[in-house]
Motif scaffolding. Structure first.
Motif, PDB file in Angstrom:
ATOM      1  N   TYR A  84      -5.240  -0.510   0.691  1.00  0.00           N
ATOM      2  CA  TYR A  84      -4.052  -0.680   1.519  1.00  0.00           C
ATOM      3  C   TYR A  84      -3.891  -2.143   1.936  1.00  0.00           C
ATOM      4  CZ  TYR A  84      -3.619   4.384   2.126  1.00  0.00           C
ATOM      5  OH  TYR A  84      -3.450   5.723   1.923  1.00  0.00           O
ATOM      6  N   PRO A  85      -2.640  -2.603   2.126  1.00  0.00           N
ATOM      7  CA  PRO A  85      -2.437  -3.950   2.668  1.00  0.00           C
ATOM      8  C   PRO A  85      -2.830  -3.990   4.152  1.00  0.00           C
ATOM      9  CG  PRO A  85      -0.323  -2.857   2.293  1.00  0.00           C
ATOM     10  CD  PRO A  85      -1.389  -1.955   1.757  1.00  0.00           C
ATOM     11  N   LEU A  86      -3.053  -5.192   4.668  1.00  0.00           N
ATOM     12  CA  LEU A  86      -3.539  -5.345   6.045  1.00  0.00           C
ATOM     13  C   LEU A  86      -2.617  -4.705   7.077  1.00  0.00           C
ATOM     14  CD1 LEU A  86      -4.909  -8.992   6.019  1.00  0.00           C
ATOM     15  CD2 LEU A  86      -6.138  -6.860   5.649  1.00  0.00           C
ATOM     16  N   HIS A  87      -1.318  -4.890   6.936  1.00  0.00           N
ATOM     17  CA  HIS A  87      -0.394  -4.322   7.933  1.00  0.00           C
ATOM     18  C   HIS A  87      -0.440  -2.794   7.929  1.00  0.00           C
ATOM     19  CE1 HIS A  87       2.212  -4.242   4.350  1.00  0.00           C
ATOM     20  NE2 HIS A  87       2.845  -3.257   4.954  1.00  0.00           N
ATOM     21  N   GLU A  88      -0.671  -2.181   6.760  1.00  0.00           N
ATOM     22  CA  GLU A  88      -0.783  -0.736   6.670  1.00  0.00           C
ATOM     23  C   GLU A  88      -2.082  -0.249   7.317  1.00  0.00           C
ATOM     24  OE1 GLU A  88       0.946   2.514   5.708  1.00  0.00           O
ATOM     25  OE2 GLU A  88       2.182   0.763   5.903  1.00  0.00           O
ATOM     26  N   ARG A 105     -10.678  -9.439  11.175  1.00  0.00           N
ATOM     27  CA  ARG A 105     -10.742  -9.749  12.610  1.00  0.00           C
ATOM     28  C   ARG A 105      -9.373  -9.496  13.211  1.00  0.00           C
ATOM     29  NH1 ARG A 105      -9.564 -14.307  15.269  1.00  0.00           N
ATOM     30  NH2 ARG A 105      -9.473 -15.483  13.330  1.00  0.00           N
ATOM     31  N   ASN A 106      -9.345  -8.836  14.364  1.00  0.00           N
ATOM     32  CA  ASN A 106      -8.082  -8.557  15.036  1.00  0.00           C
ATOM     33  C   ASN A 106      -7.629  -9.799  15.796  1.00  0.00           C
ATOM     34  OD1 ASN A 106      -5.844  -7.443  16.208  1.00  0.00           O
ATOM     35  ND2 ASN A 106      -6.974  -6.174  17.664  1.00  0.00           N
ATOM     36  N   PRO A 122      -9.992  -4.131  20.313  1.00  0.00           N
ATOM     37  CA  PRO A 122      -9.875  -5.337  21.139  1.00  0.00           C
ATOM     38  C   PRO A 122      -9.616  -6.606  20.315  1.00  0.00           C
ATOM     39  CG  PRO A 122     -11.874  -4.110  21.671  1.00  0.00           C
ATOM     40  CD  PRO A 122     -11.291  -3.493  20.447  1.00  0.00           C
ATOM     41  N   HIS A 123      -9.032  -7.588  20.984  1.00  0.00           N
ATOM     42  CA  HIS A 123      -8.817  -8.894  20.362  1.00  0.00           C
ATOM     43  C   HIS A 123     -10.173  -9.464  19.920  1.00  0.00           C
ATOM     44  CE1 HIS A 123      -6.946 -12.767  19.621  1.00  0.00           C
ATOM     45  NE2 HIS A 123      -7.914 -13.330  20.311  1.00  0.00           N
ATOM     46  N   PHE A 162      -4.493  -8.101  11.684  1.00  0.00           N
ATOM     47  CA  PHE A 162      -5.771  -8.420  11.067  1.00  0.00           C
ATOM     48  C   PHE A 162      -5.702  -9.673  10.212  1.00  0.00           C
ATOM     49  CE2 PHE A 162      -6.376  -3.604  11.235  1.00  0.00           C
ATOM     50  CZ  PHE A 162      -7.008  -3.676  12.455  1.00  0.00           C
ATOM     51  N   ALA A 163      -6.776 -10.446  10.301  1.00  0.00           N
ATOM     52  CA  ALA A 163      -6.966 -11.613   9.439  1.00  0.00           C
ATOM     53  C   ALA A 163      -8.266 -11.387   8.666  1.00  0.00           C
ATOM     54  CB  ALA A 163      -7.075 -12.885  10.272  1.00  0.00           C
ATOM     55  N   VAL A 164      -8.263 -11.777   7.421  1.00  0.00           N
ATOM     56  CA  VAL A 164      -9.441 -11.581   6.574  1.00  0.00           C
ATOM     57  C   VAL A 164     -10.476 -12.659   6.880  1.00  0.00           C
ATOM     58  CG1 VAL A 164     -10.291 -11.493   4.205  1.00  0.00           C
ATOM     59  CG2 VAL A 164      -8.044 -10.546   4.756  1.00  0.00           C
ATOM     60  N   GLU A 165     -11.661 -12.231   7.273  1.00  0.00           N
ATOM     61  CA  GLU A 165     -12.775 -13.144   7.509  1.00  0.00           C
ATOM     62  C   GLU A 165     -13.577 -13.344   6.226  1.00  0.00           C
ATOM     63  OE1 GLU A 165     -14.045 -14.800  10.408  1.00  0.00           O
ATOM     64  OE2 GLU A 165     -12.007 -14.399  11.093  1.00  0.00           O
TER      65      GLU A 165
END
Length: 148
Positions: free
Chosen positions: A136-140, A23-24, A6-7, A33-36
């Motif tokens: 892994y990178p975030l997009h992966e 965080r999505n 979920p968002h 994803f964004a790094v918190e």
């Protein structure tokens, strides 16, 4: 995997040395994803530098003396880092921030996290994934978890 995250849900990607709190910001169908927060374990020198004493001995009443296992300093450090990660998740949960949590960690670390999470954090867990994705990178990570 085909997870629908979920968002604003959090994904905790960790191993024995690094924990990423993500965080999505996207949708359940297209996670982004964004790094918190990122936590890293302190340096863990070789065992020879940490404990040079010989293993202890046990005196048995009816059998000969036997040796005890040597302390595995690296395993202790891994468990301590998993405990610190669980404590950070508990602290974030007290502010009511993550609406849902997905745990991604190797099986040994996942087991320690399960033991150390409080009831409130445990109730927010949406899924557990037993993989090591810290490199892994975030997009992966998003692609692997969503199955896209």
């Amino acid at each position: 995997m085909n997870l629908r995250i979920p968002h604003d849900a959090w994904v905790i990607v960790c191993d024995a040395r690094k924990a990423m709190f993500l965080r999505n910001e996207g949708s359940p169908d297209e996670p982004r994803f964004a790094v918190e927060q990122v936590k890293e374990a302190p340096a863990n020198p070789p065992s020879a530098q940490q404990g040079t004493e010989r293993p202890g001995r046990l005196q048995n009443a009816v059998a000969p003396t036997s040796a005890t296992d040597a302390t595995d300093w690296h395993e202790l450090a891994e468990k301590e880092f998993a405990r610190d990660t669980a404590a950070a998740l508990k602290l974030a949960g007290q502010s009511g921030r993550p609406r849902g949590i997905v745990l991604v960690a190797p099986p040994r670390i996942l087991a320690v996290l399960r033991q150390r999470l409080d009831a409130q954090s445990r109730s927010r867990i949406l899924a557990e994934v037993d993989k090591d994705l810290t490199k892994y990178p975030l997009h992966e990570i998003a692609r692997i978890l969503s199955g896209a």
